[in-house]
Design a protein around this motif. Structure first.
Motif, mmCIF file in Angstrom:
data_model
loop_
_atom_site.group_PDB
_atom_site.id
_atom_site.type_symbol
_atom_site.label_atom_id
_atom_site.label_comp_id
_atom_site.label_asym_id
_atom_site.label_seq_id
_atom_site.Cartn_x
_atom_site.Cartn_y
_atom_site.Cartn_z
ATOM 1 N N VAL A 1 0.725 -1.441 -0.129
ATOM 2 C CA VAL A 1 -0.069 0.011 -0.054
ATOM 3 C C VAL A 1 0.977 1.179 0.007
ATOM 4 O O VAL A 1 1.843 1.495 1.101
ATOM 5 N N CYS B 1 -6.914 4.792 9.671
ATOM 6 C CA CYS B 1 -5.729 4.066 9.730
ATOM 7 C C CYS B 1 -5.790 3.302 11.024
ATOM 8 O O CYS B 1 -5.685 4.045 12.155
ATOM 9 N N PRO B 2 -5.833 2.026 11.243
ATOM 10 C CA PRO B 2 -5.880 1.226 12.662
ATOM 11 C C PRO B 2 -4.456 1.544 13.242
ATOM 12 O O PRO B 2 -4.506 1.208 14.575
ATOM 13 N N THR B 3 -3.425 1.776 12.785
ATOM 14 C CA THR B 3 -2.250 1.919 13.660
ATOM 15 C C THR B 3 -1.891 3.649 13.791
ATOM 16 O O THR B 3 -0.594 3.705 14.066
ATOM 17 N N ILE C 1 -0.966 5.630 11.630
ATOM 18 C CA ILE C 1 0.095 6.313 10.889
ATOM 19 C C ILE C 1 -0.337 7.159 9.387
ATOM 20 O O ILE C 1 -1.540 7.090 9.257
ATOM 21 N N ILE D 1 0.279 7.183 5.671
ATOM 22 C CA ILE D 1 0.836 6.495 4.505
ATOM 23 C C ILE D 1 1.630 7.329 3.827
ATOM 24 O O ILE D 1 2.715 7.049 2.922
ATOM 25 N N CYS E 1 2.653 0.019 9.355
ATOM 26 C CA CYS E 1 1.600 -0.313 8.026
ATOM 27 C C CYS E 1 1.277 -1.872 8.079
ATOM 28 O O CYS E 1 2.174 -2.758 7.612
ATOM 29 N N VAL E 2 -0.044 -2.054 8.279
ATOM 30 C CA VAL E 2 -0.349 -3.664 8.437
ATOM 31 C C VAL E 2 -0.859 -3.806 6.827
ATOM 32 O O VAL E 2 -1.426 -5.104 6.832
ATOM 33 N N ASN E 3 -0.815 -3.161 5.888
ATOM 34 C CA ASN E 3 -1.412 -3.107 4.341
ATOM 35 C C ASN E 3 -2.805 -3.589 4.753
ATOM 36 O O ASN E 3 -3.216 -4.359 3.847
ATOM 37 N N CYS E 4 -3.659 -2.777 5.587
ATOM 38 C CA CYS E 4 -5.032 -3.130 5.769
ATOM 39 C C CYS E 4 -6.068 -2.551 4.518
ATOM 40 O O CYS E 4 -7.027 -2.679 4.420
ATOM 41 N N THR E 5 -5.458 -1.778 3.758
ATOM 42 C CA THR E 5 -6.116 -1.001 2.597
ATOM 43 C C THR E 5 -7.236 0.028 3.074
ATOM 44 O O THR E 5 -7.743 0.467 1.912
ATOM 45 N N ALA E 6 -7.083 0.118 4.194
ATOM 46 C CA ALA E 6 -8.257 1.384 4.668
ATOM 47 C C ALA E 6 -7.927 2.601 4.185
ATOM 48 O O ALA E 6 -8.862 3.351 3.596
ATOM 49 N N CYS E 7 -6.768 3.172 3.956
ATOM 50 C CA CYS E 7 -6.327 4.181 3.467
ATOM 51 C C CYS E 7 -6.634 4.466 1.893
ATOM 52 O O CYS E 7 -7.047 5.459 1.481
HETATM 53 S S1 SF4 Z 1 -2.872 0.236 4.695
HETATM 54 FE FE1 SF4 Z 1 -3.844 0.251 6.717
HETATM 55 S S2 SF4 Z 1 -2.303 0.249 8.314
HETATM 56 FE FE2 SF4 Z 1 -1.264 0.947 6.516
HETATM 57 S S3 SF4 Z 1 -1.159 3.124 6.343
HETATM 58 FE FE3 SF4 Z 1 -3.114 2.512 5.344
HETATM 59 S S4 SF4 Z 1 -4.645 2.421 6.637
HETATM 60 FE FE4 SF4 Z 1 -2.850 2.373 7.844
#
Ligand code: SF4
Ligand code: SF4
Length: 479
Positions: free
Chosen positions: A250, A289-291, A293, A295, A303-309
């Motif tokens: 991501v 972002c669940p952590t 940060i 991006i 970044c846990v690559n959750c794709t929310a962003c």
């Molecule tokens: S992919 Fe998820 S963890 Fe990584 S920056 Fe985006 S929201 Fe945050």
């Protein structure tokens, strides 16, 4: 100015570079900065939901599935008994379990080199339980991120107390269920139901383990949360060694997004002549972002690559009538140079090692003996004189049938000549994927013995066919 690993982010000013000096989830005074992540919506969130709930269903159903009477999966580390896809792996097969785990870890390594922390965002149980179970309950009871902040800031009231009590009660029940779920993989559903339904006094240690692990799961999902990914997870630490500028992750397209700007009236009227990137600095990508940060600072360990962003930014881009994908799955090199080469030399090397391990594992698995026999002299016995001309030794026998058919087994002495074997009890039938214990004694004529320590060779015959040989000692008086 220090630069990011893969981005020469000289476009970022001093304020944006601060992320290197502080953790997004720690305040300046060292206290925890709670992440109130906004609920994300979009195509990736939908896809992740499908994956997450499918995996959850699989996780819940698997311990109840039986293959030939055995669980589909059992990982009993306590008794070193492992069942995978209904096949029992006995302590003698432990090397296969270790090798399988190493291959699995290497497989994740290869995926990480190619696709970053895709495991974390899409399949890790920590992410799935937190984002698709616990946080969903939180949204349901306490409302969206804004409402959660307001609730936490508000003084204690009957409503606040009721909401918090309800949320944590559900969390405790969920933690207890997760604990039971994982235990069912370790001790099996039958043993688990026995612990749950029997009087507590009969299973003090089992119940203590359940309480401790339920408390642990509650602590992780109610309080520790993203810290598990940021500071505790060893995989997150390994990641920085596995990714490189060709890794697809991501990523924020800084070439397109910078210089970021908040929209002004001059932008609307067209009076602004300064260069403008597509990023309107709305902060939506940070809010989901669940952590916690940003991006836009480049690839970060958190970044846990959750794709929310990605979903959040795509929604913004759609609103301001710009193309989607300002944040997208891409490699740093693809953003910087437009070059895409995920299969670089390093990845090819990893894939080669993984292929070798898979071949070795498959070969060892296919060559695994169908029948295992362990013959040992009975502890505490020496020898006995039989008649006037023979000496006897007693042996214990363990037969392990690794196949899916019952086996008729016969033990014979192959060496020395003239020896006879007498079974003590019936051990001749070994059930499917099961173990059979037995005893027998062997008598050898004195003329065939050479001294105190002799060698005796046994043959394990299954349905009349020799399948395994076994050698052990035979004790006799000194000559
Ligand atoms: S992919 Fe998820 S963890 Fe990584 S920056 Fe985006 S929201 Fe945050
Ligand atoms: S969501 Fe997109 S536009 Fe908004 S700050 Fe993030 S990158 Fe910029």
């Amino acid at each position: 100015m220090e630069t990011s690993n893969y981005f020469e982010l000289d476009v970022l000013n001093e304020e944006h570079q601060n992320f290197r000096n502080e953790l997004a989830t720690i305040n300046k005074d060292g206290s925890r900065k709670w992440v109130y992540a906004q609920e994300s919506q979009g195509r990736f969130t939908k896809a992740r939901s499908v994956v997450a709930y499918s995996l959850l269903t699989f996780l819940v159903v698997t311990p109840f599935i039986r293959v030939n009477g055995n669980p589909l999966v059992l990982l009993n580390v306590i008794e070193r008994k492992f069942i995978i896809l209904g096949v029992v792996f006995w302590p003698q097969d432990f090397y296969l379990v270790v090798l399988s785990l190493l291959t699995f870890i290497l497989g994740i390594g290869v995926f990480t080199s190619l696709l970053g922390r895709i495991w974390c965002g899409w399949t890790c149980p920590q992410t799935i339980f937190l984002e698709f179970v616990f946080r969903k309950v939180e949204f349901l009871i306490e409302g969206n991120a804004r409402q959660q902040i307001a609730l936490d800031k508000a003084p204690m009231s009957a409503t606040k107390f009721a909401r918090k009590a309800l949320k944590h009660s559900i969390f405790i029940v969920l933690a207890w269920m997760i604990c039971n779920l994982f235990l069912s993989y370790i001790i099996g559903t039958d043993e688990l139901f026995a612990i749950i339904t029997s009087p507590p006094s009969q299973h003090i240690s089992g119940l203590t383990a359940m309480v401790v692990f339920s408390g642990l799961f509650y602590g992780v999902f109610a309080r520790f949360r993203e810290q598990a990914c940021v500071v505790a997870c060893p995989y997150g630490r390994f990641m920085s060694a596995l990714v490189d500028p060709d890794t697809i992750a991501v990523t924020y397209d800084f070439k397109r997004g910078e210089p970021r700007h908040k929209p002004t009236k001059a932008d609307k009227t067209g009076a602004n002549t300064e260069p403008r990137g597509d990023c309107i600095d709305c902060g939506q990508c940070v809010m989901v972002c669940p952590t916690g940060i940003d991006i836009r600072n480049g690839i970060q360990l958190e970044c846990v690559n959750c794709t929310a962003c990605i979903d959040a930014c795509d929604t913004v881009m759609t609103k301001i009538k710009k193309p989607k994908g300002l944040i997208r799955y891409a490699s740093a090199n693809a953003i910087k140079h437009g070059a895409v080469n995920p299969f670089n030399t390093r990845v090819k090397g990893y894939i080669s090692v993984l292929s070798v391990m898979l071949i070795v594992l498959t070969t060892l698995f296919l060559r695994r003996p169908e029948m295992e026999a362990i013959v040992m002299r009975q502890p505490g016995t020496l020898f006995q004189k039989v008649g006037g001309d023979s000496i006897a030794n007693f042996y214990t026998l363990q037969l392990i049938n690794k196949t899916f058919t019952q086996k008729n087994v016969e033990m014979r002495v192959l060496e020395p000549q003239g020896a006879s074997l007498t079974p003590l009890g019936d051990y001749s039938r070994v059930a499917v994927q099961n173990v059979q214990h037995g005893r027998f004694f062997v008598a050898i004529p004195k003329t065939a013995l050479h001294g105190a320590y002799n060698t005796v060779r046994f043959g394990v015959f299954v349905d009349g066919k020799l399948v395994k040989e076994n050698t052990t000692t035979f004790i006799a008086p000194e000559k």
